[in-house]
Design a protein around this motif. Structure first.
Motif, PDB file in Angstrom:
ATOM      1  N   ALA A  17       0.829  -1.203   0.000  1.00  0.00           N
ATOM      2  CA  ALA A  17       0.000   0.000   0.000  1.00  0.00           C
ATOM      3  C   ALA A  17       0.869   1.261   0.000  1.00  0.00           C
ATOM      4  CB  ALA A  17      -0.941  -0.003   1.205  1.00  0.00           C
ATOM      5  N   MET A  18       1.941   1.260   0.774  1.00  0.00           N
ATOM      6  CA  MET A  18       2.831   2.423   0.797  1.00  0.00           C
ATOM      7  C   MET A  18       3.499   2.614  -0.561  1.00  0.00           C
ATOM      8  SD  MET A  18       2.659   4.204   3.513  1.00  0.00           S
ATOM      9  CE  MET A  18       4.057   5.283   3.150  1.00  0.00           C
ATOM     10  N   SER A  19       3.857   1.542  -1.212  1.00  0.00           N
ATOM     11  CA  SER A  19       4.475   1.638  -2.537  1.00  0.00           C
ATOM     12  C   SER A  19       3.530   2.315  -3.522  1.00  0.00           C
ATOM     13  CB  SER A  19       4.854   0.241  -3.027  1.00  0.00           C
ATOM     14  OG  SER A  19       5.327   0.287  -4.337  1.00  0.00           O
ATOM     15  N   VAL A  20       2.282   1.907  -3.497  1.00  0.00           N
ATOM     16  CA  VAL A  20       1.276   2.510  -4.376  1.00  0.00           C
ATOM     17  C   VAL A  20       1.023   3.957  -3.969  1.00  0.00           C
ATOM     18  CG1 VAL A  20      -1.139   2.397  -5.116  1.00  0.00           C
ATOM     19  CG2 VAL A  20       0.213   0.291  -4.924  1.00  0.00           C
ATOM     20  N   PHE A  21       0.887   4.210  -2.678  1.00  0.00           N
ATOM     21  CA  PHE A  21       0.605   5.542  -2.166  1.00  0.00           C
ATOM     22  C   PHE A  21       1.697   6.537  -2.575  1.00  0.00           C
ATOM     23  CE2 PHE A  21       0.588   8.667   1.392  1.00  0.00           C
ATOM     24  CZ  PHE A  21      -0.693   9.150   1.225  1.00  0.00           C
ATOM     25  N   GLU A  22       2.939   6.110  -2.519  1.00  0.00           N
ATOM     26  CA  GLU A  22       4.064   6.968  -2.892  1.00  0.00           C
ATOM     27  C   GLU A  22       4.029   7.340  -4.373  1.00  0.00           C
ATOM     28  OE1 GLU A  22       7.774   5.263  -1.598  1.00  0.00           O
ATOM     29  OE2 GLU A  22       6.991   4.950   0.417  1.00  0.00           O
ATOM     30  N   GLN A  23       3.399   6.519  -5.181  1.00  0.00           N
ATOM     31  CA  GLN A  23       3.344   6.780  -6.618  1.00  0.00           C
ATOM     32  C   GLN A  23       2.249   7.783  -6.988  1.00  0.00           C
ATOM     33  OE1 GLN A  23       3.129   3.067  -8.765  1.00  0.00           O
ATOM     34  NE2 GLN A  23       4.820   2.205  -7.603  1.00  0.00           N
ATOM     35  N   PHE A  24       1.290   8.033  -6.096  1.00  0.00           N
ATOM     36  CA  PHE A  24       0.208   8.973  -6.389  1.00  0.00           C
ATOM     37  C   PHE A  24       0.742  10.368  -6.675  1.00  0.00           C
ATOM     38  CE2 PHE A  24      -3.071   6.473  -3.679  1.00  0.00           C
ATOM     39  CZ  PHE A  24      -3.416   5.698  -4.771  1.00  0.00           C
ATOM     40  N   LYS A  25       1.633  10.828  -5.814  1.00  0.00           N
ATOM     41  CA  LYS A  25       2.252  12.151  -5.990  1.00  0.00           C
ATOM     42  C   LYS A  25       3.476  12.230  -5.095  1.00  0.00           C
ATOM     43  CE  LYS A  25      -0.263  14.829  -2.523  1.00  0.00           C
ATOM     44  NZ  LYS A  25      -1.077  15.989  -2.278  1.00  0.00           N
ATOM     45  N   ASP A  26       4.318  13.216  -5.356  1.00  0.00           N
ATOM     46  CA  ASP A  26       5.508  13.407  -4.528  1.00  0.00           C
ATOM     47  C   ASP A  26       5.101  13.896  -3.148  1.00  0.00           C
ATOM     48  OD1 ASP A  26       7.373  12.632  -6.445  1.00  0.00           O
ATOM     49  OD2 ASP A  26       7.557  14.656  -7.256  1.00  0.00           O
ATOM     50  N   ARG A  27       5.655  13.260  -2.143  1.00  0.00           N
ATOM     51  CA  ARG A  27       5.406  13.655  -0.764  1.00  0.00           C
ATOM     52  C   ARG A  27       6.746  13.718  -0.046  1.00  0.00           C
ATOM     53  NH1 ARG A  27       1.206  10.385  -2.260  1.00  0.00           N
ATOM     54  NH2 ARG A  27      -0.849  11.099  -1.690  1.00  0.00           N
ATOM     55  N   ASP A  28       6.824  14.582   0.957  1.00  0.00           N
ATOM     56  CA  ASP A  28       8.076  14.661   1.700  1.00  0.00           C
ATOM     57  C   ASP A  28       8.151  13.521   2.725  1.00  0.00           C
ATOM     58  OD1 ASP A  28       6.679  15.437   4.049  1.00  0.00           O
ATOM     59  OD2 ASP A  28       6.992  17.553   3.641  1.00  0.00           O
ATOM     60  N   HIS A  29       9.312  13.408   3.331  1.00  0.00           N
ATOM     61  CA  HIS A  29       9.564  12.311   4.274  1.00  0.00           C
ATOM     62  C   HIS A  29       8.577  12.330   5.437  1.00  0.00           C
ATOM     63  CE1 HIS A  29      11.760   9.333   6.556  1.00  0.00           C
ATOM     64  NE2 HIS A  29      11.767  10.160   7.588  1.00  0.00           N
ATOM     65  N   GLU A  31       5.466  13.498   5.540  1.00  0.00           N
ATOM     66  CA  GLU A  31       4.144  13.027   5.096  1.00  0.00           C
ATOM     67  C   GLU A  31       4.120  11.510   4.965  1.00  0.00           C
ATOM     68  OE1 GLU A  31       2.129  16.274   2.214  1.00  0.00           O
ATOM     69  OE2 GLU A  31       4.089  15.524   1.546  1.00  0.00           O
ATOM     70  N   LEU A  32       5.190  10.958   4.406  1.00  0.00           N
ATOM     71  CA  LEU A  32       5.254   9.504   4.235  1.00  0.00           C
ATOM     72  C   LEU A  32       5.342   8.792   5.579  1.00  0.00           C
ATOM     73  CD1 LEU A  32       7.563   9.240   1.107  1.00  0.00           C
ATOM     74  CD2 LEU A  32       5.084   8.888   1.223  1.00  0.00           C
ATOM     75  N   SER A  33       6.080   9.344   6.511  1.00  0.00           N
ATOM     76  CA  SER A  33       6.182   8.746   7.839  1.00  0.00           C
ATOM     77  C   SER A  33       4.833   8.742   8.541  1.00  0.00           C
ATOM     78  CB  SER A  33       7.203   9.499   8.687  1.00  0.00           C
ATOM     79  OG  SER A  33       8.495   9.329   8.163  1.00  0.00           O
ATOM     80  N   GLN A  34       4.121   9.862   8.437  1.00  0.00           N
ATOM     81  CA  GLN A  34       2.793   9.939   9.048  1.00  0.00           C
ATOM     82  C   GLN A  34       1.822   8.968   8.385  1.00  0.00           C
ATOM     83  OE1 GLN A  34       1.918  14.107   8.658  1.00  0.00           O
ATOM     84  NE2 GLN A  34       2.878  14.607  10.611  1.00  0.00           N
TER      85      GLN A  34
END
Length: 74
Positions: A17-29, A31-34
């Motif tokens: 899910a995180m792999s797919v989520f990261e591909q939606f748009k660029d997010r900073d570290h 945002e990804l951690s949260q």
């Protein structure tokens, strides 16, 4: 004795899910951690409720993350 759902299926669903989520748009570290923290809590909550299907965990996890994003944008 370990539970294969908690040891294998849930972490795999979170990573997918995180792999797919990261591909939606660029997010900073941050945002990804949260997002990872929220996703982890959500997926393990679903497992505790009895969900064991990895694909369903991925899809429902992604839906949960998108809902959180919409709430944060308000």
């Amino acid at each position: 004795m370990t539970d294969p759902i908690e040891e294998i299926v849930a972490p795999a669903a979170i990573e997918r899910a995180m792999s797919v989520f990261e591909q939606f748009k660029d997010r900073d570290h941050c945002e990804l951690s949260q997002a990872r923290k929220a996703l982890r809590e959500y997926v393990f909550g679903q497992v505790a409720k009895g969900e064991t299907d990895e694909k369903r965990l991925v899809v429902s996890g992604l839906t949960h993350l998108k809902q959180l994003e919409k709430q944060a944008a308000k």
